[in-house]
Design an enzyme around this catalytic site. Structure first.
Site, PDB file in Angstrom:
ATOM      1  N   GLY A 144     -26.951  10.762 -12.590  1.00 28.95           N
ATOM      2  CA  GLY A 144     -27.257   9.364 -12.377  1.00 28.95           C
ATOM      3  C   GLY A 144     -27.782   8.950 -11.021  1.00 28.95           C
ATOM      4  CE  LYS A 146     -33.927  13.830  -9.967  1.00 32.14           C
ATOM      5  NZ  LYS A 146     -32.636  14.518 -10.192  1.00 32.14           N
ATOM      6  CG  ASP A 172     -27.481  13.377 -20.167  1.00 39.20           C
ATOM      7  OD1 ASP A 172     -28.265  13.664 -19.242  1.00 39.20           O
ATOM      8  OD2 ASP A 172     -26.736  14.203 -20.717  1.00 39.20           O
ATOM      9  CG  ASP A 226     -34.860  15.717 -13.136  1.00 34.06           C
ATOM     10  OD1 ASP A 226     -35.676  16.492 -12.620  1.00 34.06           O
ATOM     11  OD2 ASP A 226     -33.646  15.725 -12.869  1.00 34.06           O
ATOM     12  CB  CYS A 279     -33.847  21.514  -9.988  1.00 32.22           C
ATOM     13  SG  CYS A 279     -32.680  21.672 -11.356  1.00 32.22           S
TER      14      CYS A 279
END
Length: 729
Positions: A144, A146, A172, A226, A279
């Site tokens: 959370g 971002k 999510d 993301d 990432c």
């Protein structure tokens, strides 16, 4: 790790040893200061001039044989609102010199004034360029940080009406992670937030029934993808990945990443912006996904040149070619030799023309961060229904290719007719439709999962009635297991009581946007949501969206005898929602001098009337004081006791307090004192940043008893407000 990544050329060869050296070091501590107003600047001043800086010189301080530099702002983050401490979390917790800094970070984080966030993860929301009034979707939002950053952008430099029209949806797939997401984002106390629980690649479409819109579907201005990834960019934070790492991790996630990105492209409005980020360093999860996304959207997306925005950031441009390795460690030049892999993993001749060098790979040694990959895309035109890739299913003869073909024919006026899908059967090339072409003439595997709704003329639509959401059709049962539905709050008697007691107009936007998650006519809490979230949920009359959390709590039921007395109100204003309610109030407001306000914060309960015989009963919440107040304080029984020396001696203050009805009230600092502090425009509940909690610091919900006024906020809130007043004074 090295055998896989070094040949990929993700890092220049002469920089490889430096990158590996950084990967083996702990990450520095980084955080963002939330908001952009005066109090953000006060926090910056604390970082520079605070007592915990006393140990530092300009050259740093030697700790356990290591030179520790003083805190510094991240040069690439706007307005010095992001800071880096070049010591690790271990240093922060264990070294005596860092103790005060650690306490500062903990306290400010709890208050919502700062957010602990890895530096490189701040980059995707920056490039998303969120603005007030926009519809923003974070498809894979937990934990959370971002989402919080995007909420902040939604509220920054906007008036209240503009920020209310916008919304941020944090989604999510994991219900437990949604709880973490809710906790993180709720520190901001924004009525513009929805938390939902869906697999991102299947995020539902909602029919746009807004009469002012031409869209057939509800479309989004900004979308952040993301996506779930193998995560080797987080090696500095999670060193266990060194033991578990292998190239198969990325291969196994490639298809779901592509599907999530494609779903985002479908939901994005023309002219809207999406950011795809991971990432991981892995080109199979990075460039390969973005390249295939661009192919499958038929020119509907383009990569954005971010060189101007990224001027102060170091990064490697995206790759134009990469290598593909299977789970056994074998390199493959083409898909035909790799039965367990997907064709979309492999680079093609069109990669250069797609502009992949506009994407960015951030390496650990660039800015002393973790690793991240970011691609910024803009939707340039409407697209035909997208053909989603299908996986390969294992059969008796080992893995086989499973394909579904869809024929897309462009007919009159650019409309698209979707043909029938047929599974490919091994050895049978004569199946009707197999090998058919898409709108661009290219053969693709997959199936159309989402139908496209055509645009319509304005004024030809009407909004569904505003009613319960999250209930099964035709009943009051839960539609989503374990997720409570919610209902518009329509208890006319109680709404009239709230309106009359606090002087809130019955037709105000506040009263029209109240929700509850209970059928009880006297629910324990009442929520408020902004106009943007309300519009989305009003359109969703079939409850397609699984809502975990919505809005901000504004009222709480008070069960004391005093709250049930005539001329009182059963509901008090919550600490979380006071900034929302205050602009609508005309009663139950009292203004104190800065000195009196500070005294109330310091003592938590202050006498406004002298009667020692009744004092103990009053403070302890006896009948004379309207009963027990459900305080949001620590469990220390001594914390809320009144110091008999704490007394409002000013007769005008006593008169102002006496003019209010017993019960809940809101205490502010008087205008003349605000003017002296330079805060005249920040105390009316509107604030420069809308509902940003950090911009509403001097608004205090309290309980007026017969003899005292007591705060209804947590101890940490009182401490921070007191510090802010003292720093201004």
């Amino acid at each position: 790790f090295e055998a896989y990544y070094r040949p990929q050329n993700i890092c220049p060869e002469d920089e490889w040893p430096e990158m590996i050296a950084y990967l083996k070091r702990q990450l520095p501590v980084t955080f963002r200061i939330n908001g952009s107003g005066r109090f953000a600047q006060n926090l910056i001043k604390k970082l520079v001039d605070g007592r915990f800086m006393g140990s530092f010189s300009t050259e740093g301080v030697l700790v356990e044989g290591e030179v520790i530099s003083p805190p510094k702002p991240l040069a690439w983050y706007p307005n010095n609102l992001a800071w880096q401490l070049d010591f690790s979390r271990t240093h922060l917790r264990k070294i005596p010199e860092m103790k005060e800094m650690h306490e500062f970070i903990k306290a400010e984080t709890e208050m919502g004034a700062i957010t602990r966030q890895e530096a490189v993860s701040m980059i995707p929301p920056l490039f998303l360029d969120c603005r007030p009034g926009q519809r923003i979707l974070d498809m894979c939002a937990a934990p959370g940080s971002k989402t919080f950053q995007m909420l902040e952008a939604l509220h920054t430099a906007s008036d209240g009406a503009e920020s209310s029209r916008g919304l941020v949806v944090g989604n999510d797939a994991d219900n437990r992670r949604c709880a973490t997401l809710t906790h993180q984002a709720q520190r901001m106390r924004s009525p513009s937030l929805l938390v939902t629980n869906h697999e991102a690649q299947l995020f539902p479409s909602i029919v746009d029934t807004d009469p002012t819109s031409c869209d057939g579907e509800y479309m989004w201005d900004r979308i952040l993808c993301d996506v779930p990834c193998s995560g080797d960019g987080t090696l500095r934070k999670c060193p266990d990945i060194w033991r578990k790492w292998n190239q198969s991790n990325g291969n196994g996630l490639h298809l779901v990443q592509l599907k999530i990105a494609m779903r985002a492209a479908e939901l994005l409005k023309v002219g809207g912006r999406m950011v795809y980020s991971t990432c991981t360093f892995n080109p199979i999860e990075d460039e390969a996904v973005v390249a295939e996304l661009l192919r499958r959207t038929h020119g509907g997306l383009r990569l954005v040149d971010t060189s101007e925005m990224a001027e102060k950031l170091k990064f490697q441009p995206g790759l134009s070619t990469w290598k593909v390795m299977d789970g056994a460690g074998n390199w493959h030049e083409s898909w035909e030799t790799a039965p367990k892999l997907y064709e979309s993993m492999f680079p093609r001749d069109d990669v250069d023309s797609l502009g992949m060098r506009k994407t960015m790979r951030f390496l650990p040694h660039h800015q002393n961060t973790g690793g991240f990959y970011v691609a910024v895309l803009e939707k340039t035109k409407d697209m035909p229904p997208l053909v989603y890739p299908m996986g390969r299913k294992p059969g008796k003869g080992g893995p086989r290719r499973t394909r579904l073909f869809v024929k897309l024919d462009v007919v009159e006026d650019g409309k698209v007719r979707v043909g029938i899908s047929y599974p490919e059967k091994r050895g049978n090339a004569n199946i009707p439709g197999a090998g058919s072409s898409n709108a661009d003439g290219d053969q693709q595997d997959g199936v159309v999962l989402f139908k496209k709704r055509e645009a319509v003329d304005k004024g030809t639509k009407s909004l569904p009635a505003w009613g319960p959401r999250g209930v099964a059709e035709g009943s009051d049962d839960f539609k989503w297991k374990g997720v409570e539905p919610f209902w518009p709050y329509k208890n006319a008697e109680m709404l009239a009581s709230i309106s009359d007691f606090y002087g809130i107009a019955a037709d105000s936007p506040l009263m029209a946007n109240l929700l509850v998650r209970s059928t009880n006519p006297l629910p324990k809490k009442i929520l408020y949501l902004g106009d943007g979230p309300k519009l989305l949920l009003q359109m969703d009359n079939k409850s397609k969206i699984k809502i975990v959390n919505v809005g901000v709590k504004v009222f709480e039921r008070q069960d004391s005898k005093g709250a049930q007395a005539p001329n009182s109100c059963r509901y008090r204003i919550s600490q979380e929602g006071v900034h929302v309610v205050l602009p609508h109030m005309t009663k139950q407001i009292v203004k104190l001098s800065a000195e009196e306000f500070s005294m109330l914060l310091r003592h938590r309960a202050v006498r406004h009337r002298v009667d020692d015989g009744k004092l103990a009963e009053d403070v302890d919440g006896g009948v004379a004081d309207g009963g027990a107040v459900e305080r949001q304080v620590s469990e220390d029984p001594n914390e809320t006791k009144t110091d008999k020396a704490a007394f409002f001696e000013n007769s005008k203050t006593q008169e102002r307090i006496a003019s209010m009805a017993p019960g809940c009230c809101v205490v502010l600092i008087a205008d003349e004192d605000l003017k002296m502090l330079g805060l005249m425009d920040r105390n009316d509940g509107s604030g420069v940043s809308g509902s940003l909690r950090s911009e509403q610091p001097f608004v205090l919900p309290c309980w007026k008893g017969k003899y005292t006024i007591s705060t209804l906020v947590s101890n940490i809130d009182c401490v921070q407000m007191l510090e802010q007043i003292e720093s201004e004074g």
